[in-house]
Design an enzyme around this catalytic site. Structure first.
Site, PDB file in Angstrom:
ATOM      1  N   PHE A  64       0.784  -1.236   0.000  1.00  0.00           N
ATOM      2  CA  PHE A  64       0.000   0.000   0.000  1.00  0.00           C
ATOM      3  C   PHE A  64       0.817   1.289   0.000  1.00  0.00           C
ATOM      4  O   PHE A  64       0.266   2.375   0.000  1.00  0.00           O
ATOM      5  CB  PHE A  64      -0.977  -0.009   1.178  1.00  0.00           C
ATOM      6  CG  PHE A  64      -1.936  -1.160   1.142  1.00  0.00           C
ATOM      7  CD1 PHE A  64      -2.987  -1.160   0.224  1.00  0.00           C
ATOM      8  CD2 PHE A  64      -1.778  -2.255   1.963  1.00  0.00           C
ATOM      9  CE1 PHE A  64      -3.866  -2.228   0.159  1.00  0.00           C
ATOM     10  CE2 PHE A  64      -2.651  -3.333   1.901  1.00  0.00           C
ATOM     11  CZ  PHE A  64      -3.699  -3.317   1.004  1.00  0.00           C
ATOM     12  N   ASN A 102     -12.629  -2.965   6.876  1.00  0.00           N
ATOM     13  CA  ASN A 102     -13.903  -2.960   6.202  1.00  0.00           C
ATOM     14  C   ASN A 102     -15.038  -2.953   7.244  1.00  0.00           C
ATOM     15  O   ASN A 102     -14.884  -3.464   8.346  1.00  0.00           O
ATOM     16  CB  ASN A 102     -13.942  -4.245   5.358  1.00  0.00           C
ATOM     17  CG  ASN A 102     -15.287  -4.550   4.809  1.00  0.00           C
ATOM     18  OD1 ASN A 102     -16.106  -5.153   5.496  1.00  0.00           O
ATOM     19  ND2 ASN A 102     -15.552  -4.108   3.594  1.00  0.00           N
ATOM     20  N   CYS A 135     -13.286   0.194  -0.530  1.00  0.00           N
ATOM     21  CA  CYS A 135     -13.989  -0.908  -1.180  1.00  0.00           C
ATOM     22  C   CYS A 135     -15.386  -0.508  -1.645  1.00  0.00           C
ATOM     23  O   CYS A 135     -16.081  -1.306  -2.277  1.00  0.00           O
ATOM     24  CB  CYS A 135     -14.095  -2.096  -0.241  1.00  0.00           C
ATOM     25  SG  CYS A 135     -15.008  -1.715   1.260  1.00  0.00           S
TER      26      CYS A 135
END
Lengths: 160, 160, 160
Positions: A64, A102, A135
């Site tokens: 990342f 998430n 996402c």
């Protein structure tokens, strides 16, 4: 957080007359998309007077950010180094943690149990925030804003 | 388990007039000798009307079946993918788990704690059974029979 | 710990008239600097009459001893073999564990929780001791002395 005689980062005169503390901040980064904020976090931390920064990273986190762009010493985690550092941490020194995941992960009941366990160890949570995640989902789980983290680090350093 | 307009597996006319639900079943398989029943489980699941099946497998599980013989999409686990899928599971959708292990493992006190934890998360246990295990021991720990698993899946799909 | 007919290690006559029990001791060794005491521990255990010794080791533990110098069968852990052995242990047979770690690790609150969990499983702790550790720190966390471990093993074998 060892107090040391006046000693500051490059560019500041060694003859500076006001002594100041020097702080060592170790940033641990793991495999969340939030790791893409590492360069921004580092440059913000480096603006705090008297702070030395080093990074310990997992291999997954490296997806990342670009290791070439990290301006401080970077230790990699092929041998679970990061886990070991936390496991052997001297708890007289503060540990801050910034969950980032998430929304479905955040809402799984194991998350609250794990966060509670970390707080029970005396670690300080910098809570995640609600927003549209990378996402595409909307909800809790996003890492706190970099400026929130930096403010919290300053607060902790001032108390040290 | 998203309801969708009439749409069924290959070979059934798209003009089929009775609408039906379509279900997505993800089978996670880990490194137990019980993994050798994967092909049988898949063919049985594929007989349920309106069911799509996909598999996520650990590397260890692959010792027990031939990946060439798996008739559905197969996702491998080199990056702990399976762990991540479970960790990020949306708990409004059901999770069933089928323990499978040696009797000594089954009787170790940590097993009951782990099973209790999974049930506390809202997952449904399909209990293991007693029989002569592949290792020669006789006792609890064998995975439930494939037909038991399939019946339980049907039950859950009917409630969805 | 299966009793067997008189049978002893190489060098002792098979016609030895006093029957004796034979014991199987499996030494598990993990990645602590205390692993450098493995050869000494093994030679001490091998002096106990009627004892067979085998070793299961993690890869990390191998940094601390020379596998060429281990006089007994040595099983390596590339597949988490050691974890599996403990997980599948028949708890009618004793498990002893000897914690060994840095003082900061020892003092971390998770350690007491983990030790308590192991004791709750029925395992026997051979407590760590206080001394100057290899890393230079002074405090608790050092593995018990080899003779303490051997004495404890003898005690357990005598009760078997």
């Amino acid at each position: 957080m060892e107090p040391e005689a006046a000693e500051q980062r490059a560019g500041v005169s060694a003859r500076e007359s006001v002594p100041s503390k020097r702080f060592h901040v170790l940033v641990g980064v793991t495999g969340s998309v939030a790791a893409l904020k590492l360069p921004l976090l580092l440059s913000s931390l480096l603006e705090i007077a008297g702070v030395d920064v080093q990074v310990v990273t997992t291999e997954s986190a490296k997806h990342f950010y670009n290791a070439q762009e990290i301006p401080v010493p970077l230790y990699s985690d092929s041998d679970e180094w990061q886990t070991c550092v936390v496991r052997a941490w001297d708890l007289r020194r503060p540990v801050l943690f910034c969950p980032a995941m998430n929304t479905a992960m955040w809402e799984h009941p194991i998350t609250a149990q794990q966060v509670a366990k970390l707080k029970e160890f005396g670690y300080t949570e910098i809570p995640c925030i609600q927003k549209r995640l990378v996402c595409g989902d909307e909800g809790y789980g996003a890492m706190a804003e970099v400026w929130t983290i930096v403010e919290k680090v300053k607060e902790v350093l001032e108390r040290s």
